[in-house]
Design a protein around this motif. Structure first.
Motif, PDB file in Angstrom:
ATOM      1  N   GLN A  21       0.258  -1.044  -0.140  1.00 27.39           N
ATOM      2  CA  GLN A  21      -0.173  -0.357   0.278  1.00 27.39           C
ATOM      3  C   GLN A  21       1.228   0.559   0.074  1.00 27.39           C
ATOM      4  O   GLN A  21       1.421   1.106   0.614  1.00 27.39           O
ATOM      5  CB  GLN A  21      -1.303  -0.425   0.904  1.00 27.39           C
ATOM      6  N   VAL A  22       0.585   2.049  -0.719  1.00 30.08           N
ATOM      7  CA  VAL A  22       1.116   3.182  -0.993  1.00 30.08           C
ATOM      8  C   VAL A  22       0.500   4.389  -0.124  1.00 30.08           C
ATOM      9  O   VAL A  22      -0.674   4.666  -1.002  1.00 30.08           O
ATOM     10  CB  VAL A  22       2.293   3.324  -2.179  1.00 30.08           C
ATOM     11  N   ASP A  23       1.027   5.568   0.972  1.00 29.66           N
ATOM     12  CA  ASP A  23       0.073   6.116   1.406  1.00 29.66           C
ATOM     13  C   ASP A  23       0.706   7.841   0.123  1.00 29.66           C
ATOM     14  O   ASP A  23       1.047   7.393  -0.721  1.00 29.66           O
ATOM     15  CB  ASP A  23       0.671   6.391   2.869  1.00 29.66           C
ATOM     16  N   PRO A  24      -0.455   8.648   0.737  1.00 27.24           N
ATOM     17  CA  PRO A  24      -0.324  10.020   0.026  1.00 27.24           C
ATOM     18  C   PRO A  24       0.763  10.279   0.052  1.00 27.24           C
ATOM     19  O   PRO A  24       1.654  11.285  -0.703  1.00 27.24           O
ATOM     20  CB  PRO A  24      -1.640  11.001   1.215  1.00 27.24           C
ATOM     21  N   THR A  25       2.219  10.045   0.997  1.00 31.63           N
ATOM     22  CA  THR A  25       3.325  10.644   1.070  1.00 31.63           C
ATOM     23  C   THR A  25       4.323   9.290   0.135  1.00 31.63           C
ATOM     24  O   THR A  25       5.109  10.193   0.165  1.00 31.63           O
ATOM     25  CB  THR A  25       4.089  10.858   2.439  1.00 31.63           C
ATOM     26  N   GLY A  26       3.733   8.788  -0.101  1.00 32.35           N
ATOM     27  CA  GLY A  26       4.769   7.885  -1.643  1.00 32.35           C
ATOM     28  C   GLY A  26       5.642   6.829  -0.787  1.00 32.35           C
ATOM     29  O   GLY A  26       6.462   6.027  -1.009  1.00 32.35           O
ATOM     30  N   HIS A  27       5.696   6.763   0.469  1.00 35.02           N
ATOM     31  CA  HIS A  27       5.735   6.467   1.804  1.00 35.02           C
ATOM     32  C   HIS A  27       4.959   4.740   1.576  1.00 35.02           C
ATOM     33  O   HIS A  27       3.651   4.498   1.392  1.00 35.02           O
ATOM     34  CB  HIS A  27       6.254   5.793   2.532  1.00 35.02           C
ATOM     35  N   ALA A  28       5.278   3.195   1.306  1.00 28.57           N
ATOM     36  CA  ALA A  28       5.394   1.619   1.158  1.00 28.57           C
ATOM     37  C   ALA A  28       4.824   1.092   2.423  1.00 28.57           C
ATOM     38  O   ALA A  28       5.655   1.544   3.219  1.00 28.57           O
ATOM     39  CB  ALA A  28       5.947   0.870  -0.168  1.00 28.57           C
ATOM     40  N   ALA A  45      14.549  -7.395  -1.737  1.00 29.33           N
ATOM     41  CA  ALA A  45      13.178  -6.569  -1.865  1.00 29.33           C
ATOM     42  C   ALA A  45      12.589  -6.186  -1.298  1.00 29.33           C
ATOM     43  O   ALA A  45      11.744  -4.466  -1.347  1.00 29.33           O
ATOM     44  CB  ALA A  45      12.467  -7.377  -3.098  1.00 29.33           C
ATOM     45  N   LEU A  46      12.213  -7.287   0.131  1.00 28.67           N
ATOM     46  CA  LEU A  46      11.187  -6.279   0.542  1.00 28.67           C
ATOM     47  C   LEU A  46      11.609  -4.868   1.536  1.00 28.67           C
ATOM     48  O   LEU A  46      11.488  -4.221   2.149  1.00 28.67           O
ATOM     49  CB  LEU A  46      10.287  -6.995   1.899  1.00 28.67           C
ATOM     50  N   VAL A  47      13.209  -5.231   1.812  1.00 28.69           N
ATOM     51  CA  VAL A  47      14.075  -3.407   2.664  1.00 28.69           C
ATOM     52  C   VAL A  47      13.849  -2.997   1.075  1.00 28.69           C
ATOM     53  O   VAL A  47      14.114  -1.584   1.750  1.00 28.69           O
ATOM     54  CB  VAL A  47      15.331  -3.832   2.885  1.00 28.69           C
ATOM     55  N   PHE A  48      14.163  -2.814   0.127  1.00 27.68           N
ATOM     56  CA  PHE A  48      14.172  -2.052  -1.023  1.00 27.68           C
ATOM     57  C   PHE A  48      13.102  -1.170  -0.687  1.00 27.68           C
ATOM     58  O   PHE A  48      13.263  -0.073  -0.833  1.00 27.68           O
ATOM     59  CB  PHE A  48      14.302  -2.952  -2.245  1.00 27.68           C
ATOM     60  N   VAL A  49      11.513  -1.466  -1.000  1.00 28.37           N
ATOM     61  CA  VAL A  49      10.568  -1.501  -0.820  1.00 28.37           C
ATOM     62  C   VAL A  49       9.436  -0.594  -0.190  1.00 28.37           C
ATOM     63  O   VAL A  49      10.001   0.314   0.182  1.00 28.37           O
ATOM     64  CB  VAL A  49       9.081  -2.109  -1.957  1.00 28.37           C
ATOM     65  N   GLU A  50      10.361  -0.501   1.237  1.00 30.51           N
ATOM     66  CA  GLU A  50      10.124   0.033   2.441  1.00 30.51           C
ATOM     67  C   GLU A  50      10.731   0.980   2.555  1.00 30.51           C
ATOM     68  O   GLU A  50      11.000   2.304   3.180  1.00 30.51           O
ATOM     69  CB  GLU A  50      11.028  -0.640   3.618  1.00 30.51           C
ATOM     70  N   HIS A  51      11.794   1.293   2.069  1.00 33.40           N
ATOM     71  CA  HIS A  51      12.723   2.319   2.090  1.00 33.40           C
ATOM     72  C   HIS A  51      12.759   3.288   1.121  1.00 33.40           C
ATOM     73  O   HIS A  51      12.913   4.416   0.752  1.00 33.40           O
ATOM     74  CB  HIS A  51      14.318   1.624   1.821  1.00 33.40           C
ATOM     75  N   ALA A  52      12.221   2.521   0.016  1.00 22.92           N
ATOM     76  CA  ALA A  52      11.738   3.394  -1.640  1.00 22.92           C
ATOM     77  C   ALA A  52      10.453   4.805  -1.629  1.00 22.92           C
ATOM     78  O   ALA A  52      10.438   4.498  -0.257  1.00 22.92           O
ATOM     79  CB  ALA A  52      11.562   2.681  -2.302  1.00 22.92           C
ATOM     80  N   ILE A  53      10.687   5.800  -2.226  1.00 18.99           N
ATOM     81  CA  ILE A  53       9.396   7.094  -2.323  1.00 18.99           C
ATOM     82  C   ILE A  53       8.958   6.527  -3.690  1.00 18.99           C
ATOM     83  O   ILE A  53       9.610   6.844  -4.664  1.00 18.99           O
ATOM     84  CB  ILE A  53      10.193   8.070  -1.785  1.00 18.99           C
ATOM     85  N   PHE A  54       8.027   6.438  -3.796  1.00 23.18           N
ATOM     86  CA  PHE A  54       6.875   6.404  -5.141  1.00 23.18           C
ATOM     87  C   PHE A  54       6.120   7.186  -5.172  1.00 23.18           C
ATOM     88  O   PHE A  54       5.624   8.493  -4.084  1.00 23.18           O
ATOM     89  CB  PHE A  54       5.821   5.132  -4.552  1.00 23.18           C
ATOM     90  N   ASN A  55       5.715   7.672  -6.347  1.00 19.15           N
ATOM     91  CA  ASN A  55       5.009   8.797  -6.619  1.00 19.15           C
ATOM     92  C   ASN A  55       2.913   7.985  -6.232  1.00 19.15           C
ATOM     93  O   ASN A  55       2.751   6.917  -6.940  1.00 19.15           O
ATOM     94  CB  ASN A  55       5.118   9.135  -7.963  1.00 19.15           C
ATOM     95  N   PRO A  56       2.567   8.434  -5.074  1.00 15.44           N
ATOM     96  CA  PRO A  56       1.419   8.494  -5.359  1.00 15.44           C
ATOM     97  C   PRO A  56       0.422   8.777  -6.312  1.00 15.44           C
ATOM     98  O   PRO A  56       0.150   9.134  -7.285  1.00 15.44           O
ATOM     99  CB  PRO A  56       1.027   8.996  -3.863  1.00 15.44           C
ATOM    100  N   ALA A  57      -0.520   7.303  -6.306  1.00 14.84           N
ATOM    101  CA  ALA A  57      -1.607   7.989  -7.354  1.00 14.84           C
ATOM    102  C   ALA A  57      -2.824   8.645  -6.953  1.00 14.84           C
ATOM    103  O   ALA A  57      -2.717   9.097  -6.112  1.00 14.84           O
ATOM    104  CB  ALA A  57      -2.775   6.601  -7.344  1.00 14.84           C
TER     105      ALA A  57
END
Length: 78
Positions: A21-28, A45-57
């Protein structure tokens, strides 16, 4: 992201699929593996996505709360 050393030495490759789930701030958060055959790749992979910043929908130009996102990470030896 660091390739797990023991799998690199053995020239092992795989693809890991995760859902988060990606929150409005882009954190997974709430990430879990949906497909992956090696514990070391799955954990990396889990460590990577937990530290990545995404563009939220976005909906009407505003971030959507807790949008679900599927990510595929390929581990390949070059």
């Amino acid at each position: 992201m660091k390739y797990p050393k023991n799998l690199l030495l053995r020239q092992v490759q795989d693809r890991v699929s995760l859902t988060c789930q990606v929150d409005p701030t882009g954190h997974a958060h709430g990430c879990h593996i949906t497909d992956g055959h090696y514990m070391e790749f799955n954990q990396t992979a889990l460590v990577f996505v937990e530290h990545a910043i995404f563009n939220p929908a976005l909906q009407n130009g505003h971030p959507v709360k807790d949008d679900h996102y599927t990510l595929h990470i390929n581990f390949r030896v070059k």
